[in-house]
Every structure is written in C-alpha cells, then in structure tokens.
Design a protein around this motif. Sequence first.
Motif, PDB file in Angstrom:
ATOM      1  N   ILE A 117      38.174  41.620  46.012  1.00  0.00           N
ATOM      2  CA  ILE A 117      37.027  41.398  45.145  1.00  0.00           C
ATOM      3  C   ILE A 117      36.092  42.583  45.310  1.00  0.00           C
ATOM      4  O   ILE A 117      36.368  43.514  46.082  1.00  0.00           O
ATOM      5  CB  ILE A 117      36.300  40.085  45.496  1.00  0.00           C
ATOM      6  N   GLY A 118      34.973  42.590  44.584  1.00  0.00           N
ATOM      7  CA  GLY A 118      34.082  43.729  44.702  1.00  0.00           C
ATOM      8  C   GLY A 118      32.645  43.379  44.415  1.00  0.00           C
ATOM      9  O   GLY A 118      32.359  42.471  43.623  1.00  0.00           O
ATOM     10  N   ALA A 119      31.759  44.081  45.094  1.00  0.00           N
ATOM     11  CA  ALA A 119      30.323  43.987  44.807  1.00  0.00           C
ATOM     12  C   ALA A 119      29.925  45.326  44.220  1.00  0.00           C
ATOM     13  O   ALA A 119      29.657  46.271  44.959  1.00  0.00           O
ATOM     14  CB  ALA A 119      29.541  43.683  46.080  1.00  0.00           C
ATOM     15  N   LEU A 120      29.934  45.363  42.895  1.00  0.00           N
ATOM     16  CA  LEU A 120      29.785  46.665  42.239  1.00  0.00           C
ATOM     17  C   LEU A 120      28.781  46.576  41.091  1.00  0.00           C
ATOM     18  O   LEU A 120      28.397  45.471  40.666  1.00  0.00           O
ATOM     19  CB  LEU A 120      31.151  47.125  41.716  1.00  0.00           C
ATOM     20  N   PRO A 121      28.356  47.741  40.573  1.00  0.00           N
ATOM     21  CA  PRO A 121      27.333  47.733  39.518  1.00  0.00           C
ATOM     22  C   PRO A 121      27.798  46.953  38.295  1.00  0.00           C
ATOM     23  O   PRO A 121      28.846  47.234  37.714  1.00  0.00           O
ATOM     24  CB  PRO A 121      27.167  49.219  39.175  1.00  0.00           C
ATOM     25  N   ALA A 122      26.983  45.981  37.901  1.00  0.00           N
ATOM     26  CA  ALA A 122      27.317  45.120  36.776  1.00  0.00           C
ATOM     27  C   ALA A 122      27.525  45.939  35.510  1.00  0.00           C
ATOM     28  O   ALA A 122      28.439  45.696  34.722  1.00  0.00           O
ATOM     29  CB  ALA A 122      26.193  44.096  36.567  1.00  0.00           C
ATOM     30  N   GLN A 123      26.688  46.938  35.371  1.00  0.00           N
ATOM     31  CA  GLN A 123      26.692  47.712  34.137  1.00  0.00           C
ATOM     32  C   GLN A 123      28.019  48.439  33.885  1.00  0.00           C
ATOM     33  O   GLN A 123      28.357  48.745  32.751  1.00  0.00           O
ATOM     34  CB  GLN A 123      25.561  48.738  34.234  1.00  0.00           C
ATOM     35  N   LEU A 124      28.740  48.754  34.969  1.00  0.00           N
ATOM     36  CA  LEU A 124      29.940  49.576  34.811  1.00  0.00           C
ATOM     37  C   LEU A 124      31.215  48.765  34.615  1.00  0.00           C
ATOM     38  O   LEU A 124      32.301  49.308  34.458  1.00  0.00           O
ATOM     39  CB  LEU A 124      30.107  50.483  36.034  1.00  0.00           C
ATOM     40  N   ALA A 125      31.035  47.446  34.615  1.00  0.00           N
ATOM     41  CA  ALA A 125      32.218  46.593  34.594  1.00  0.00           C
ATOM     42  C   ALA A 125      32.651  46.179  33.198  1.00  0.00           C
ATOM     43  O   ALA A 125      33.743  45.636  33.010  1.00  0.00           O
ATOM     44  CB  ALA A 125      31.956  45.344  35.433  1.00  0.00           C
ATOM     45  N   HIS A 126      31.825  46.479  32.193  1.00  0.00           N
ATOM     46  CA  HIS A 126      32.062  45.837  30.898  1.00  0.00           C
ATOM     47  C   HIS A 126      33.422  46.162  30.295  1.00  0.00           C
ATOM     48  O   HIS A 126      34.037  45.333  29.653  1.00  0.00           O
ATOM     49  CB  HIS A 126      30.926  46.148  29.922  1.00  0.00           C
ATOM     50  N   ARG A 127      33.906  47.384  30.545  1.00  0.00           N
ATOM     51  CA  ARG A 127      35.211  47.716  29.958  1.00  0.00           C
ATOM     52  C   ARG A 127      36.309  46.797  30.522  1.00  0.00           C
ATOM     53  O   ARG A 127      37.113  46.219  29.782  1.00  0.00           O
ATOM     54  CB  ARG A 127      35.555  49.183  30.244  1.00  0.00           C
ATOM     55  N   PHE A 128      36.295  46.637  31.836  1.00  0.00           N
ATOM     56  CA  PHE A 128      37.298  45.775  32.475  1.00  0.00           C
ATOM     57  C   PHE A 128      37.109  44.322  32.063  1.00  0.00           C
ATOM     58  O   PHE A 128      38.062  43.568  31.909  1.00  0.00           O
ATOM     59  CB  PHE A 128      37.207  45.898  33.998  1.00  0.00           C
ATOM     60  N   ILE A 129      35.859  43.940  31.864  1.00  0.00           N
ATOM     61  CA  ILE A 129      35.603  42.557  31.463  1.00  0.00           C
ATOM     62  C   ILE A 129      36.063  42.329  30.029  1.00  0.00           C
ATOM     63  O   ILE A 129      36.704  41.321  29.717  1.00  0.00           O
ATOM     64  CB  ILE A 129      34.107  42.223  31.630  1.00  0.00           C
TER      65      ILE A 129
END
Lengths: 298, 298
Positions: free
Chosen positions: A228-240
């Motif tokens: 799992i990861g604790a990462l910047p929300a803003q950068l995840a949208h492509r994967f989401i």
Amino acid sequence: MTFDQLKTFLWVAKLGIIRRAADEMNLSQPAVSARIYALESELGVQLFTRQKTGVVLTKEGLLLRSHAEKIESYMELIKSELTPDEEVKGIIRIGVAETVAQSWLSDFLTALRKIYPKLVIELSVDITINLREQLLSRNLDLAFLMGPLTEGNVENIPLPKFKLNWFCSVNETSPDPSTSPIFSFSRLSRPYQDLVFELMQRYGSAGQIFPSNSLSTSFEMIASGIGIGALPAQLAHRFINDKRIKTFDPGWIPKDMLFTASYLNDPRSEITHQTAILAEKIATQNAAMIAAPANKTL
Amino acid sequence: MTFDQLKTFLWVAKLGIIRRAADEMNLSQPAVSARIYALESELGVQLFTRQKTGVVLTKEGLLLRSHAEKIESYMELIKSELTPDEEVKGIIRIGVAETVAQSWLSDFLTALRKIYPKLVIELSVDITINLREQLLSRNLDLAFLMGPLTEGNVENIPLPKFKLNWFCSVNETSPDPSTSPIFSFSRLSRPYQDLVFELMQRYGSAGQIFPSNSLSTSFEMIASGIGIGALPAQLAHRFINDKRIKTFDPGWIPKDMLFTASYLNDPRSEITHQTAILAEKIATQNAAMIAAPANKTL
DNA sequence: AGAGGTTACGGGCAGCGTAAGGATC
DNA sequence: GATCCTTACGCTGCCCGTAACCTCT
C-alpha cells in the motif's frame, strides 16, 4: 571604481575566501585578487586583512559594504524594471522535488518560458535534502522543496500543500498500514520520517516501509498489489481513473507535505525572485484547478 | 552595465546634447554615443529619442535616471567616506572675488592644502558677474562671490559679510561723498550700483565715481589724496596702520557686501561640497579674529 | 600535500580617438 | 555652412587566465 569591482568586493566580503568568490563569479583567483587590490588602491584604504584562513573585512570594508549593497540593489532594480521580459537572458538553475515535478512543474515551465523566452532553465529533480545542500552551496538558484529552510539568508515563499492519502490496489480487500508493506518517499525525506513516527505512535511498531524516490514506480508497485502507499493524493488520479488503485481509510492520514520556493538572497537576484513568485502563482492556480474536478475522481 | 555608462547617461540626460556631454567628460563625441548605445542595447530599451536639436529622455530613460542618480550619490559617498583626505586627487577650479582674495583666501588655501595635499587647485580672481558666468558654464567648480545665485541648480553657502566704510587720505580735512571723487568696485558690481543708488537718494546726484577692479590700487589712490572711497573696512588696516588713510563718517555707510560660496550641484561632488564648507569655516574664523584686534586699529 | 594568497607574463578585446558620412536647419 | 549624431577603422591598454611561487597547517 567599477561596478565589477564592487560586485567582486561584495562576494569576497560575503564568502571570506577569495578563491571561493572567484569560483562563484567564474573568474580566476588572481583576477579577483587584482580587482580587490585595484579597489583598495583607488580608495587608498585597506578593505580586508589577509589571514591564512581567508580574508576579513576591516572597518573601512564594513563601511564600503553597506554602500556597495545599496548600489547593487539599485543595479538589480534597473535591470528588472527596464529590461523587457522577453529580452532577459541568463541562466537559472532550478531544483525540484519529485512531487512538484509530477504536478505543476510543466505548467510552471511553460509559463516561465513564455515570460522569459531567452532565459536558459537548468532543471534538477532530486529529494529535498539534496536540493537543500545544492541550494546552500549555490549550485542552485531556486528550489521547490519541502521547506522552509531556516538558514538566515534563505528566502522561503510558501507553496500550496500536498495532501497525502492512503492507496492500495483495487484488488486489495483489507489494506492495513499496520501490516502491509508501505511505499513512501525516500528514507531521508520528511514524509518518510513522519510516517515512521506515526506508525510507531499508532501501532507500536513500523512495519515494512519501501522508500522510493520515484513516485510513479511506487504507484505501479501499489497497483500490482505489492503493498500500500501513503502518497500525494493529487498524483494518483491517473491510476485511479484507470481503476488500478483506490484509496482507503485506516482512520488517519499522514501529515500534509509543505513546500516552499526557496532561494538565497545573497545578492538578491530580481529574476530569481520573480521566478519564485511565478511558481507560487502557477502552483496555486494548479491546486485550485485540481480541487474542483478532484471531487469526483478521489 | 558599467558605472561609466551610467555617469555618461546622466550627463547626456542633464545636458540634452551628446556633444556637450562629451566635452564635459573630456571624451570624444562618438565615445559618448557608443556608451549610450551600449547601455540601451544591454537594457534592450531606448533611453533617448534622437532629435535634430539633441536627445530627449524616453519614459524608460526617466526611470533609469532616478536610479542612476541614487547610484551616483552612493558612489560619491563611498569616495568621500573612504578615501583618506591626504589621498584625494583631482582638480578643483575655484573662482574668487577680489575682496575675498585680499582677506581670507590665503588662510583658506593653506587649510585646504593641508587637508587635501594632492588636490590641484586652480584659482581665478575676477569680478562676481564673470565668476557667475564661469560657474554656470561649468568652467568653475566653486566660486566665492557676491551671492547668492538664484539659479535652481546652484548651492549657496553664506559667508561672513564685509562691512564697507568711508576712507580718505589722512591729509584730507573735509571729505564729502557728495563732492569728492569716490573709488568703488567695478561698474558691473553690486556695491558700485548700490553706491550710485544711495548717492542719488541722498544727494540727488552721483558725483564722479572711479570704478576699479583692483582694491589695492583704489587704496593707493585714496592715500595719495585723489579721492575718497567706500571700501571693505577689513582690507584697510595696513593703510591705516601706516597712517596713510583714515576713516570718516558722513553720517551713513554703504550696504554690507554679502558673499556666498556657490557651486553647481549637478552631479554633486562631495569634494566641492567639503571645500565650500571649509571656506565658510575659515572665513568665519577670520572674521572673528579681525573683529577683536580691529577695535584699536579702526 | 593541500588550501590559501601573490607575482609574473603573454594575449585578446573593449573602448577610445580620428576621420568621414549623413541629416536637418 | 553649421550643428548634431552615426559609422568605420585602427590602435592602445586594461584585464583576464595560466603558471610558478610563497606560506602555513
């Protein structure tokens, strides 16, 4: 008494070592010595006492410094007020933390090139601790890093914060920070250290953490179910959007990442200052734009 | 952008004619043109609009001027604060009215040479109206004349006044301003004109007046009984001590002569300023010293 | 030996003056 | 023609970099 002499004098006064001032100004060391000598001889006053360890300002030198600084600031003012932006030449060395590189950096560079088309931009993406070092050793003019830097001669302009969130593979059914391997930032970074601290506080121990200095790699790893990861929300949208990862809520999220645009204000460069201001503007716009459509993707 | 360029720019801006600025700076006219061009090209801005009659500042030029003036004033400050007085070089052209030349000038020059031993002093003694012209056309740096000059860019420092008194030969029994020939200053001088005015007012006519631009000659003439004189009291003591002339009182004395140390404050030269201050100090001391023992001689 | 500064010396180029050119009155 | 600015061109001298030297730790 030339302006070059004064500028040289200021660098030597600041660094205390002729050799280093020479490096800084891209001059040979004798050239700098000669300039100082010329200045001293013209004024008929000794400006520095030569010591084995370097040079130290005399009281006359101190007097000169205060005036020379005024003169330099007016010179900067002239350049910035009178040179049309599109004619601004030179080079600016910018250091960028990866989170920034992945978010608003391209917008920023586009805007910067539009304003100063002739300005050469030298980028280096690295982790904050390295950026800090490079900035302080004057190998960078400006850095977007997890600030602020508390050194006295550093100017910090706050940038929008990045919220962290928990991510896991869409296939994951019971993600748990206390047991799953966690992808985070580089071991030397603040988010990594904050994360360890939080885990220790909440679960008594920190499980396996994979530090990585490549955010996209981390997201890939998470998508493939390795952890799992604790990462910047803003950068995840492509994967989401691709339905490869999803967020989950273990009841808490790590602290926000605070960024600043930081630069030395030694001989305050007006261009560097303006560039930092621009970064703050673009980053803020970017954050606002993300916030609106982000509701449906996060 | 060099300091020479800025200084050149300021001269051109002030005079409005490149050729004149070149003369002022002891440069060829193309050299000045080139400096301005270099500055314009470096800043990427046109600073002057070229016209048949000369050159005129653009609005960018106006902006530059304000900053350049600041820079120049700091440069002057550096020079004056840091250069030890005994190392000050250069030339100062001083114009002196004869009354001053005959009174405290030598004391002043002695003091000036003591403070700035390496400063070259160029003296010219002349009547006020000529000194004024020479000062305004920048052929003098400083003048001690019957001031103040009311031109806008002239700085006037008041000097001690000179009292006038009536003198005649010791053999004269009935000196009378209304009938005797009167030795006075040059026809173009203020004391001469004041004298004519007073004589007209008091006696309805002005008798014969001998204008002279040599005070010592006037005193000689008076001593030899050719006429009387309305001349500076302070300069008469040698003739009085020798019992060749004496004072007399027709019931009134001409107006005092007011002197100033005057200089252009174009690019305000700190040395000129300091020199003027010194003159004021020496002249005041001299006036005080004369006043004390003068009681018994006059 | 390394880190600091100074002295010596040859070469490049910035910037000057002279002289000629152009524009405007 | 007079006045003012620009262009052209050769030359001088300043200032830089290289290299060798000095001194101290």
